[in-house]
Design a protein around this motif. Structure first.
Motif, mmCIF file in Angstrom:
data_model
loop_
_atom_site.group_PDB
_atom_site.id
_atom_site.type_symbol
_atom_site.label_atom_id
_atom_site.label_comp_id
_atom_site.label_asym_id
_atom_site.label_seq_id
_atom_site.Cartn_x
_atom_site.Cartn_y
_atom_site.Cartn_z
ATOM 1 N N ARG A 1 0.812 -1.212 0.000
ATOM 2 C CA ARG A 1 0.000 0.000 0.000
ATOM 3 C C ARG A 1 0.855 1.276 0.000
ATOM 4 O O ARG A 1 0.341 2.375 0.184
ATOM 5 N N GLY A 2 2.158 1.098 -0.108
ATOM 6 C CA GLY A 2 3.023 2.274 -0.209
ATOM 7 C C GLY A 2 3.613 2.724 1.107
ATOM 8 O O GLY A 2 4.222 3.794 1.195
ATOM 9 N N GLY A 3 3.438 1.918 2.163
ATOM 10 C CA GLY A 3 3.954 2.305 3.468
ATOM 11 C C GLY A 3 5.390 1.858 3.690
ATOM 12 O O GLY A 3 5.959 1.088 2.897
ATOM 13 N N GLN A 4 5.971 2.359 4.754
ATOM 14 C CA GLN A 4 7.300 1.926 5.198
ATOM 15 C C GLN A 4 7.210 1.552 6.679
ATOM 16 O O GLN A 4 6.305 2.010 7.385
ATOM 17 N N LEU A 5 8.159 0.748 7.131
ATOM 18 C CA LEU A 5 8.156 0.305 8.530
ATOM 19 C C LEU A 5 9.570 0.382 9.093
ATOM 20 O O LEU A 5 10.515 -0.126 8.488
ATOM 21 N N ALA A 6 9.689 1.016 10.253
ATOM 22 C CA ALA A 6 10.971 1.068 10.966
ATOM 23 C C ALA A 6 10.757 0.484 12.359
ATOM 24 O O ALA A 6 9.875 0.937 13.090
ATOM 25 N N VAL A 7 11.553 -0.510 12.701
ATOM 26 C CA VAL A 7 11.383 -1.204 13.986
ATOM 27 C C VAL A 7 12.646 -1.051 14.830
ATOM 28 O O VAL A 7 13.760 -1.270 14.340
ATOM 29 N N LEU A 8 12.451 -0.697 16.109
ATOM 30 C CA LEU A 8 13.539 -0.717 17.084
ATOM 31 C C LEU A 8 13.078 -1.559 18.268
ATOM 32 O O LEU A 8 12.050 -1.244 18.880
ATOM 33 N N GLY A 9 13.814 -2.606 18.571
ATOM 34 C CA GLY A 9 13.419 -3.408 19.721
ATOM 35 C C GLY A 9 14.243 -4.671 19.824
ATOM 36 O O GLY A 9 15.065 -4.975 18.965
ATOM 37 N N ALA A 10 13.990 -5.378 20.890
ATOM 38 C CA ALA A 10 14.653 -6.668 21.104
ATOM 39 C C ALA A 10 13.728 -7.507 21.958
ATOM 40 O O ALA A 10 12.882 -6.973 22.673
ATOM 41 N N GLY A 11 13.877 -8.817 21.840
ATOM 42 C CA GLY A 11 13.022 -9.681 22.648
ATOM 43 C C GLY A 11 13.017 -11.096 22.123
ATOM 44 O O GLY A 11 14.080 -11.696 21.927
ATOM 45 N N ASP A 12 11.815 -11.615 21.850
ATOM 46 C CA ASP A 12 11.681 -12.998 21.385
ATOM 47 C C ASP A 12 12.439 -13.175 20.077
ATOM 48 O O ASP A 12 12.204 -12.434 19.113
ATOM 49 N N THR A 13 13.291 -14.208 20.033
ATOM 50 C CA THR A 13 14.095 -14.399 18.822
ATOM 51 C C THR A 13 13.212 -14.698 17.607
ATOM 52 O O THR A 13 13.520 -14.280 16.500
ATOM 53 N N GLN A 14 12.110 -15.391 17.840
ATOM 54 C CA GLN A 14 11.217 -15.707 16.716
ATOM 55 C C GLN A 14 10.680 -14.440 16.058
ATOM 56 O O GLN A 14 10.658 -14.322 14.833
ATOM 57 N N ILE A 15 10.251 -13.503 16.881
ATOM 58 C CA ILE A 15 9.717 -12.241 16.338
ATOM 59 C C ILE A 15 10.854 -11.444 15.696
ATOM 60 O O ILE A 15 10.702 -10.884 14.602
ATOM 61 N N GLU A 16 11.999 -11.415 16.365
ATOM 62 C CA GLU A 16 13.154 -10.707 15.788
ATOM 63 C C GLU A 16 13.461 -11.256 14.386
ATOM 64 O O GLU A 16 13.618 -10.487 13.427
ATOM 65 N N HIS A 17 13.522 -12.597 14.277
ATOM 66 C CA HIS A 17 13.881 -13.208 12.983
ATOM 67 C C HIS A 17 12.828 -12.939 11.926
ATOM 68 O O HIS A 17 13.151 -12.625 10.779
ATOM 69 N N ALA A 18 11.563 -13.034 12.312
ATOM 70 C CA ALA A 18 10.488 -12.815 11.333
ATOM 71 C C ALA A 18 10.538 -11.379 10.810
ATOM 72 O O ALA A 18 10.322 -11.132 9.616
ATOM 73 N N LEU A 19 10.842 -10.441 11.686
ATOM 74 C CA LEU A 19 10.909 -9.040 11.243
ATOM 75 C C LEU A 19 12.151 -8.799 10.390
ATOM 76 O O LEU A 19 12.099 -8.071 9.383
ATOM 77 N N GLN A 20 13.268 -9.424 10.773
ATOM 78 C CA GLN A 20 14.491 -9.277 9.962
ATOM 79 C C GLN A 20 14.270 -9.871 8.570
ATOM 80 O O GLN A 20 14.737 -9.324 7.567
ATOM 81 N N HIS A 21 13.539 -10.945 8.547
ATOM 82 C CA HIS A 21 13.228 -11.591 7.281
ATOM 83 C C HIS A 21 12.374 -10.653 6.411
ATOM 84 O O HIS A 21 12.601 -10.505 5.202
ATOM 85 N N ALA A 22 11.412 -9.990 7.049
ATOM 86 C CA ALA A 22 10.565 -9.028 6.321
ATOM 87 C C ALA A 22 11.420 -7.886 5.759
ATOM 88 O O ALA A 22 11.193 -7.415 4.638
ATOM 89 N N ALA A 23 12.416 -7.462 6.542
ATOM 90 C CA ALA A 23 13.297 -6.377 6.073
ATOM 91 C C ALA A 23 14.089 -6.829 4.844
ATOM 92 O O ALA A 23 14.316 -6.044 3.917
ATOM 93 N N GLN A 24 14.490 -8.116 4.851
ATOM 94 C CA GLN A 24 15.231 -8.637 3.674
ATOM 95 C C GLN A 24 14.327 -8.697 2.443
ATOM 96 O O GLN A 24 14.767 -8.442 1.338
ATOM 97 N N ARG A 25 13.051 -9.004 2.676
ATOM 98 C CA ARG A 25 12.103 -9.072 1.553
ATOM 99 C C ARG A 25 11.822 -7.693 0.971
ATOM 100 O O ARG A 25 11.493 -7.570 -0.194
ATOM 101 N N HIS A 26 11.922 -6.672 1.834
ATOM 102 C CA HIS A 26 11.530 -5.323 1.395
ATOM 103 C C HIS A 26 12.640 -4.317 1.676
ATOM 104 O O HIS A 26 12.447 -3.382 2.465
#
Ligand code: ADP
Length: 509
Positions: A343-368
């Motif tokens: 839809r034309g948006g961007q996402l910036a994430v700052l955080g740390a915690g569950d490795t599963q969530i961290e990895h899923a978000l890092q993966h999303a960053a690689q996709r986009h």
């Protein structure tokens, strides 16, 4: 007459911060002082805390039970501490001048790393002792350890301080002075539950170990001790105060909370203007206000550059500044990222915690690349950059006692997109047509903890962004809302007054 408050906690910004608790310990005490209270902080002497405190005045030894002539079994035994007797160092926080007492207990606090867990994320093996000593020191201060400064109120925060209230109960039963007591729950999910076997080591006599005490399913619960023994209980928003008296959010303690419902009150946290003000934020230059958002546009461009996002002024930029946990609902985020970008948006994430969530978000960053950027870690300056430079801040929490980042978002004209839970309900109003119409809209609110519902709120954000005048009106309203510590301090002073009138003759047998 001045009320003397011993404010007991485990962290304080800027010396030590793992979450909102530290912001509260920095914001509330000066607001209480501004209304005439005499507040001293008591916290463990963690290394970064020691480094930020200027010692002043004499130290106070924290005696083991025998020196006080207490009944057998009361008070942590001196043998539980790996070294000499703990002691309290008086001083002031260098940055703010706030009076503090630091509890030194050799071997318990003076080690590197997180205050609550080791490098592998496991709670420290001596966690119960760490915070039993904090409770014991608080109880002794409350009963007159320093005869020149007798607190009228002992105000403890979260499970780390819960045993103070149990010890005070026993001390009162032994005839000691009893101050009024207030216990504040910042997050009921963290309870300090330990094997019942530790109770002897902690000097918790049998009368305390019962359902009408600190026993919790055969274990001891520091949180329950606070809830059961304090004269007054507060938590950090009115909605969370209601929620925790029910089974869904009560974390097994809703029964105790229902029983003590008449003593429970929700008081919203505030925003510390000295730290979070877009017009005077040292980390956001040039500053900006609702009347002139030039500085916000500049902050967005800087943020995009810093995070490696495409320099698109028109992109709707969403951010997250959070612990990356299921509590925060962030397990939903990876599932909506593709649509957000489509839809034309961007996402910036700052955080740390569950490795599963961290990895899923890092993966999303690689996709986009260029549209999604993720910074894993804790970074105070970057948090300010994200909150100033983004258009929307996402707080899709499963539960949220108060939440501070949505308050910072409101102040910075970064519209909060939140789930309708806890303090988020009390602070954000959805941009529905009727709220746009009456001028109360300040963000986006969704209800179900599902990707579908989150996505529909994201779509509402895109829709509002296309209506420039409406967006500006909501942003302006959000920026003029005030959640200040002065209001909260007034409410806490009322709670103190009530607790003082309730406090007489409350020791259990
Ligand atoms: P909680 O205490 O449950 O973590 P709150 O919203 O009450 O949540 O408070 C979180 C505080 O921690 C806010 O001040 C927020 O800015 C800060 N914070 C959270 N994660 C980070 C991070 N990764 N880097 C910097 N600050 C963070």
């Amino acid at each position: 007459m001045t009320v003397r408050v011993l404010y007991v906690c485990s962290e304080v910004f800027p010396l030590l911060k793992t979450g909102g608790l530290a912001d509260v310990s920095a914001g509330l005490p000066p607001a209480l002082a501004a209304q005439g209270a005499d507040v001293r902080l008591l916290l463990p002497a963690f290394p970064s805390v020691v480094a930020g405190v200027v010692p002043e005045g004499a130290s106070l030894l924290v005696p083991p039970r025998d020196t006080l002539g207490l009944p057998p079994g009361l008070g942590p035994r001196s043998g539980t501490v790996h070294g000499p007797t703990p002691w309290l160092q008086q001083g002031r926080i260098e940055a703010t001048g706030q009076p503090v007492l630091l509890l030194h207990a050799p071997g318990l606090y003076d080690r590197p790393g997180n205050p609550y867990h080791d490098a592998s994320g496991k709670p420290w093996a001596d966690s119960a002792e760490q915070f039993a000593w904090l409770g014991w020191a608080a109880a002794l201060m409350g009963t007159g350890l320093d005869s020149t400064w007798l607190p009228d109120v002992v105000h403890g925060h979260d499970w780390h301080t819960g045993l103070a209230f149990a010890y005070l109960d026993r001390l009162a039963a032994a005839g000691r002075r009893r101050p009024a007591t207030v216990f504040t729950v910042h997050n009921l999910a963290y309870q300090g539950v330990f094997d019942a076997g530790v109770r002897e080591r902690l000097g918790l006599p049998d009368p305390l170990f019962r359902v009408q005490g600190l026993e919790f399913h055969g274990h001891i619960s520091f949180m329950k001790a606070g809830l059961h023994f304090a004269d007054a209980i507060t938590t950090v928003s009115p909605t969370y105060a209601r929620e925790i008296t029910g089974p869904e959010q009560g974390c097994g303690l809703d029964g105790v909370l229902r029983e003590r419902r008449h003593r429970l009150r929700g008081i919203l946290n505030g925003v510390d203007d000295a730290v979070w003000d877009p017009a005077n934020d040292a980390l956001v230059r040039p500053g900006y206000s609702a009347d002139d958002l030039t500085g916000k546009s500049a902050a967005k461009a800087r943020l995009q550059k810093h995070m490696g996002l495409k320099p698109r002024a028109e992109a709707l930029l969403f951010c997250v500044v959070s612990r990356l946990t299921e509590q925060k609902g962030l397990h939903l985020l990876p599932g909506v990222v593709d649509e957000l970008v489509r839809r034309g948006g961007q996402l910036a994430v700052l955080g740390a915690g569950d490795t599963q969530i961290e990895h899923a978000l890092q993966h999303a960053a690689q996709r986009h690349p260029g549209d999604v950027a993720v910074h894993i870690g804790y970074d105070e300056a970057l948090a300010h950059s994200l909150i100033a430079g983004s258009d929307v801040i996402l707080v899709p929490s499963r539960f949220e006692p108060c939440g501070l980042t949505q308050l910072y978002g409101l102040r910075y004209g970064t519209l909060p997109l939140v789930r309708a839970v806890g303090g988020l309900v009390d602070t954000v109003t959805d941009s529905s047509l009727e709220h746009l119409d009456d001028g109360s809209a300040s963000g986006f609110v969704f209800h179900d903890l599902t990707e579908a519902d989150l996505l529909s709120a994201l779509r509402r954000a895109f829709a509002l962004r296309r209506r420039e005048a409406d967006w500006r009106a909501v942003q302006r309203h959000a920026m003029t809302l005030r959640f200040d510590w002065a209001r909260a301090a007034t409410d806490y002073l009322q709670v103190y007054a009530q607790a003082r009138s309730d406090a007489t003759g409350t020791a259990s047998a």
